[in-house]
Structure formats: structure tokens, C-alpha cells
Write a protein that holds these residues in place. Sequence first.
Motif, mmCIF file in Angstrom:
data_model
loop_
_atom_site.group_PDB
_atom_site.id
_atom_site.type_symbol
_atom_site.label_atom_id
_atom_site.label_comp_id
_atom_site.label_asym_id
_atom_site.label_seq_id
_atom_site.Cartn_x
_atom_site.Cartn_y
_atom_site.Cartn_z
ATOM 1 N N TYR A 172 44.891 -11.565 -35.568
ATOM 2 C CA TYR A 172 45.179 -12.172 -34.266
ATOM 3 C C TYR A 172 43.898 -12.436 -33.484
ATOM 4 C CZ TYR A 172 46.653 -12.436 -29.387
ATOM 5 O OH TYR A 172 46.816 -12.819 -28.085
ATOM 6 N N LEU A 173 42.968 -11.480 -33.507
ATOM 7 C CA LEU A 173 41.700 -11.678 -32.806
ATOM 8 C C LEU A 173 40.935 -12.859 -33.391
ATOM 9 C CD1 LEU A 173 40.457 -7.989 -32.355
ATOM 10 C CD2 LEU A 173 41.581 -9.454 -30.668
ATOM 11 N N TRP A 174 40.946 -12.988 -34.715
ATOM 12 C CA TRP A 174 40.251 -14.121 -35.324
ATOM 13 C C TRP A 174 40.883 -15.439 -34.865
ATOM 14 C CZ3 TRP A 174 41.980 -17.995 -38.628
ATOM 15 C CH2 TRP A 174 40.975 -18.813 -39.157
ATOM 16 N N CYS A 175 42.206 -15.488 -34.831
ATOM 17 C CA CYS A 175 42.867 -16.730 -34.408
ATOM 18 C C CYS A 175 42.479 -17.120 -32.984
ATOM 19 C CB CYS A 175 44.382 -16.561 -34.502
ATOM 20 S SG CYS A 175 45.020 -16.455 -36.192
ATOM 21 N N ARG A 176 42.479 -16.149 -32.075
ATOM 22 C CA ARG A 176 42.247 -16.476 -30.675
ATOM 23 C C ARG A 176 40.759 -16.623 -30.328
ATOM 24 N NH1 ARG A 176 46.252 -18.364 -30.979
ATOM 25 N NH2 ARG A 176 48.267 -17.736 -30.100
ATOM 26 N N LEU A 177 39.911 -15.856 -30.976
ATOM 27 C CA LEU A 177 38.489 -15.891 -30.625
ATOM 28 C C LEU A 177 37.678 -16.872 -31.456
ATOM 29 C CD1 LEU A 177 37.766 -12.075 -30.204
ATOM 30 C CD2 LEU A 177 38.280 -13.736 -28.419
ATOM 31 N N VAL A 178 38.135 -17.158 -32.670
ATOM 32 C CA VAL A 178 37.348 -18.000 -33.576
ATOM 33 C C VAL A 178 38.072 -19.300 -33.902
ATOM 34 C CG1 VAL A 178 36.190 -18.112 -35.822
ATOM 35 C CG2 VAL A 178 36.237 -15.964 -34.556
ATOM 36 N N ARG A 179 39.251 -19.198 -34.490
ATOM 37 C CA ARG A 179 39.940 -20.419 -34.937
ATOM 38 C C ARG A 179 40.239 -21.370 -33.790
ATOM 39 N NH1 ARG A 179 46.054 -19.986 -36.579
ATOM 40 N NH2 ARG A 179 46.113 -19.984 -34.286
ATOM 41 N N ASP A 180 40.723 -20.830 -32.668
ATOM 42 C CA ASP A 180 41.143 -21.690 -31.554
ATOM 43 C C ASP A 180 39.990 -22.211 -30.719
ATOM 44 O OD1 ASP A 180 43.639 -21.092 -32.438
ATOM 45 O OD2 ASP A 180 44.224 -19.863 -30.712
ATOM 46 N N THR A 181 38.782 -21.687 -30.912
ATOM 47 C CA THR A 181 37.667 -22.043 -30.021
ATOM 48 C C THR A 181 36.523 -22.757 -30.726
ATOM 49 O OG1 THR A 181 36.574 -19.908 -30.364
ATOM 50 C CG2 THR A 181 38.165 -20.045 -28.570
ATOM 51 N N THR A 182 36.608 -22.951 -32.042
ATOM 52 C CA THR A 182 35.477 -23.534 -32.777
ATOM 53 C C THR A 182 35.957 -24.668 -33.674
ATOM 54 O OG1 THR A 182 35.742 -21.918 -34.569
ATOM 55 C CG2 THR A 182 34.199 -21.357 -32.802
ATOM 56 N N ALA A 183 34.998 -25.529 -34.038
ATOM 57 C CA ALA A 183 35.281 -26.625 -34.962
ATOM 58 C C ALA A 183 35.466 -26.072 -36.370
ATOM 59 C CB ALA A 183 34.141 -27.639 -34.938
ATOM 60 N N PRO A 184 36.320 -26.691 -37.178
ATOM 61 C CA PRO A 184 36.647 -26.114 -38.485
ATOM 62 C C PRO A 184 35.451 -25.888 -39.406
ATOM 63 C CG PRO A 184 38.216 -27.830 -37.898
ATOM 64 C CD PRO A 184 37.149 -27.866 -36.859
ATOM 65 N N ALA A 185 34.480 -26.784 -39.415
ATOM 66 C CA ALA A 185 33.395 -26.668 -40.396
ATOM 67 C C ALA A 185 32.060 -26.302 -39.757
ATOM 68 C CB ALA A 185 33.267 -27.978 -41.168
ATOM 69 N N GLY A 186 32.077 -25.855 -38.525
ATOM 70 C CA GLY A 186 30.818 -25.585 -37.840
ATOM 71 C C GLY A 186 30.277 -24.188 -38.092
ATOM 72 N N ARG A 187 29.033 -23.985 -37.715
ATOM 73 C CA ARG A 187 28.405 -22.678 -37.856
ATOM 74 C C ARG A 187 29.074 -21.604 -37.003
ATOM 75 N NH1 ARG A 187 21.861 -23.829 -38.043
ATOM 76 N NH2 ARG A 187 21.858 -24.951 -40.066
ATOM 77 N N PRO A 188 29.475 -21.898 -35.744
ATOM 78 C CA PRO A 188 30.174 -20.857 -34.964
ATOM 79 C C PRO A 188 31.426 -20.345 -35.663
ATOM 80 C CG PRO A 188 29.467 -22.628 -33.526
ATOM 81 C CD PRO A 188 29.220 -23.100 -34.918
ATOM 82 N N ARG A 189 32.191 -21.227 -36.342
ATOM 83 C CA ARG A 189 33.385 -20.786 -37.054
ATOM 84 C C ARG A 189 33.005 -19.832 -38.187
ATOM 85 N NH1 ARG A 189 38.524 -22.948 -38.406
ATOM 86 N NH2 ARG A 189 38.518 -23.651 -36.235
ATOM 87 N N ARG A 190 31.952 -20.186 -38.935
ATOM 88 C CA ARG A 190 31.546 -19.336 -40.058
ATOM 89 C C ARG A 190 31.017 -17.993 -39.556
ATOM 90 N NH1 ARG A 190 29.567 -24.344 -42.070
ATOM 91 N NH2 ARG A 190 27.455 -23.853 -41.356
ATOM 92 N N ALA A 191 30.189 -18.020 -38.487
ATOM 93 C CA ALA A 191 29.632 -16.770 -37.962
ATOM 94 C C ALA A 191 30.723 -15.864 -37.400
ATOM 95 C CB ALA A 191 28.594 -17.078 -36.884
ATOM 96 N N GLY A 192 31.671 -16.439 -36.672
ATOM 97 C CA GLY A 192 32.757 -15.643 -36.118
ATOM 98 C C GLY A 192 33.645 -15.047 -37.191
ATOM 99 N N THR A 193 33.883 -15.806 -38.247
ATOM 100 C CA THR A 193 34.706 -15.299 -39.347
ATOM 101 C C THR A 193 34.024 -14.130 -40.048
ATOM 102 O OG1 THR A 193 35.682 -17.489 -39.676
ATOM 103 C CG2 THR A 193 35.843 -15.931 -41.501
ATOM 104 N N VAL A 194 32.724 -14.264 -40.292
ATOM 105 C CA VAL A 194 31.979 -13.167 -40.928
ATOM 106 C C VAL A 194 32.014 -11.915 -40.048
ATOM 107 C CG1 VAL A 194 29.667 -12.405 -41.622
ATOM 108 C CG2 VAL A 194 30.488 -14.660 -42.304
ATOM 109 N N ALA A 195 31.812 -12.089 -38.731
ATOM 110 C CA ALA A 195 31.800 -10.945 -37.817
ATOM 111 C C ALA A 195 33.154 -10.243 -37.798
ATOM 112 C CB ALA A 195 31.416 -11.400 -36.413
ATOM 113 N N LEU A 196 34.234 -11.012 -37.746
ATOM 114 C CA LEU A 196 35.561 -10.400 -37.671
ATOM 115 C C LEU A 196 36.072 -9.946 -39.030
ATOM 116 C CD1 LEU A 196 37.320 -12.456 -34.896
ATOM 117 C CD2 LEU A 196 36.926 -10.004 -34.958
ATOM 118 N N PHE A 197 35.295 -10.167 -40.075
ATOM 119 C CA PHE A 197 35.561 -9.551 -41.369
ATOM 120 C C PHE A 197 34.761 -8.259 -41.510
ATOM 121 C CE2 PHE A 197 34.565 -8.877 -45.858
ATOM 122 C CZ PHE A 197 35.838 -8.875 -46.414
#
Length: 434
Positions: A20-45
Amino acid sequence: MIFALIVVPVLGLFFGVHRYLWCRLVRDTTAPAGRPRRAGTVALFALPLIALAAPLSGRVGLPFAVQQALAWPGYLWLALVVYLTPALLVGEAVRAVWLRVPRAREADGREAPETASAASAASAAVPVRRVPADPPSAAAPSSAPTLLPPGTPALPPLPAPPRRLFLARAVAAGASLAAAATVGYGTATTLRGPSVKRVTVPLAKLPRAAHGFRIAVVSDIHLGPTLGRAHTRRVVETINRTGPDLVAIVGDLVDGSVADLAPAAEPLRELRSRHGAYFVTGNHEYYSGAAQWVDHVRELGIHPLENARTELPGFDLAGINDLAGARDHAGPDYERALGDRDPTRAAVLLAHQPVTIHDTVRYGVDLQLSGHTHGGQMWPFTYVAAATNPTVAGLERYGDTQLYVTRGAGAWGPPVRVGTPPDVTVVELASLRA
């Protein structure tokens, strides 16, 4: 089987919350293929894995330096999750309300569709005299910028971010700021060290000569990977400033082995009081090698009370082992500690967990001093502590026995306390004959 029935749902909830945190903090706030999406996904993993590794690192025997490296980010992240999740859930309500509000009219002077339709109908009904427009003058100034070569079509303005994206980012930023501020405040509260509370407890059997006897009660210091020697020194200095007659350490001194934490416990040697310092085990001592710690605190000049009693001027001081010791055949033994005492003398019992109070009442103890609850440590866990303990903090009476529970001087897990600041309590015994 029972272990699996507990662990599997807890882990499912844990990773579900992080999804849920990934959806609200990363998926909903970043572009699908951008660096912020990748960095946020790594952090929340990575962060939930570190949070799980932090409490397990000591159990599996990792070097203490590794335990410390995992503890700070892992435990602080757990505390952030505690406050970030409800903050985002509040944001869900804000999001639902905001998306129902009609869009504001454009502020560039353009007419709304219904206004434009009305104007068209009016122009059709009323004849309008057409006047030819004058040709544009070469000398007339142009309001458009002349950055492009002549004949180049002007670029359209960049579109504003979509409304949903703006709202998702605003909710994520607001929730993150609120959670970070709460955890920062709670961490600072813990690291400042305990404050001093004072309470007077009248005892019917206490003689006049013992009136005003002061016991400095401290519990749940929790020396470990996050709270070390500096924390111990703050606790010792706070106790010594009160000038007590006796120091009572009522369990959960440590979260780790003597080999790792002996330097952190060393300042306890500097405790000062007229009648010495006494110690009883808490449940965390039995996770950390209770027998070794009992021997070590004795080397530090502190007297362990293992189901034992000592006579002091005016009253008996007894101590029982923690309930967790029963697994090692070293649980509380009231008969050994209190069975043969003189019932005409006042009795004060040191017992880590307040849930033992009902057994204490049966043995005619006048006052039980406990810890264990941390006062709940972090809201909203205060409600859990209240549901599982007869008294969470403070002084209460059970029959002819009084129970005082200190909030403790440290913190377990996250070094964070919200709404329950740490304390050292000076309990002053009062004689009814004074």
C-alpha cells in the motif's frame, strides 16, 4: 503449527502495508519509467527487509557492529510506518472529497461552455453591423516575445500536471512530513533521557523512623544496538541527582549479551544511594542470558534479588524473577521471597510485570514496584498496553496492596516514545504514624 498461524498473517499484513505504501508514495506520484519510480521501488523493497533483519540480527549471532548498522534504519523505518500508514489513510478521505469538487473555472478570461452558447444565441437574434478591421500597423508593438525566427509557429504552453497527480503528490508529501515530524520528536524525547517523577505512597505498617524513605525506581533501560553507554550515563546522572535512599532496577536492563553490552552497562557502577542498588530480572534478560547478567550486575555493585528478600530499616524489600524465567525453571517464587517473613513489617516487592499483582495481594505485600509497559511507548500502542496490563503507568490500589508502574527509562525496538516520555520515579514512603 501455532507459530505458523501467527507468523504467516503477521508477515502478510506487514508486506501488505508496504505494498500500500508503494502504491501511494511511488506508483501514484511518479512516471512509470523514470528514475524516481525505480529509486522509490528499491527503497520500499529494501527498508522492510532491513526492518525485519534488525530484531533478528542479535538472535542469529551477527556481530554487534552489524546489529547496530541494521537497528537504526530498521527500527526508525518501523516507527515511520506506524505513523505514515494512518496519515495516508486520512489522505484517502481528503482525496475522495477533493476529487468530487467541480473544477474551478479557468482564470484566463475564456468563457465557460454554457456562457459561450448563450452569447452565440444572442448574436443570432440581434443584427450586428460588421466593420472591416484595420490592417495591422508595422509600427504597432507586439505583445508576443520575439525569440523565434519570423514564420516559426509558436509552441503551445506546457500543460499543468493532471489534477489526480497533483493531489497524489500533495497527500504523499503531507503524510510523509507528518510521520517524519512525529518520529523525530519521539526520537528526541528518548535520547534526551528520563525526567524525574515523584510520588508519595503511604504504608500503614511503615514505622515513623522510616517515614520519608525514598526509592528511585527505574525500569526498561533497554541497553542494546540503539541505546548504549551514553544512555546509561544519562540515566545514572538522573538517579544520582535525586539523592535516593535506595535504587530499584525493576527489569529489562538489556537487549543483548554481556559480551556486547558490558561497556554500555559500566556507568551503573556509579549509582549512589544510602542503602545501595537492587535488581530483578525482566523478560528481556531471559532473551539475553539472564544468569550471566545477574552475575554481571553483581560485579557492578548492584544486588540481585532472585526470589529473595532483605531487611531494611523499617520494611522488607523483596524481589521475584520475571514470568519469562519459568521456561528456564527460574520463574517467580513467592514462597521463597515472602513465605517466612514477619507479617507485621511493611513489605515492598520488586516485580517486573504488573500482571503479577494478584499473586502479590495474596501474600500481603504493601507495595509492588513494576515496569514493563513503557506506558505504551508509542501512541496508539498505549491502547494495547492498557488492554494487556492491570495498570499501564502510575499508582493504583488492589485490595490492601498498592501497585506503582513506571513508564521506564528507555525504549524497546524503535528508540521512539510518543505521548509517553521516559521517567525515573522517586517513590517516597510515608508512615501513617508520622
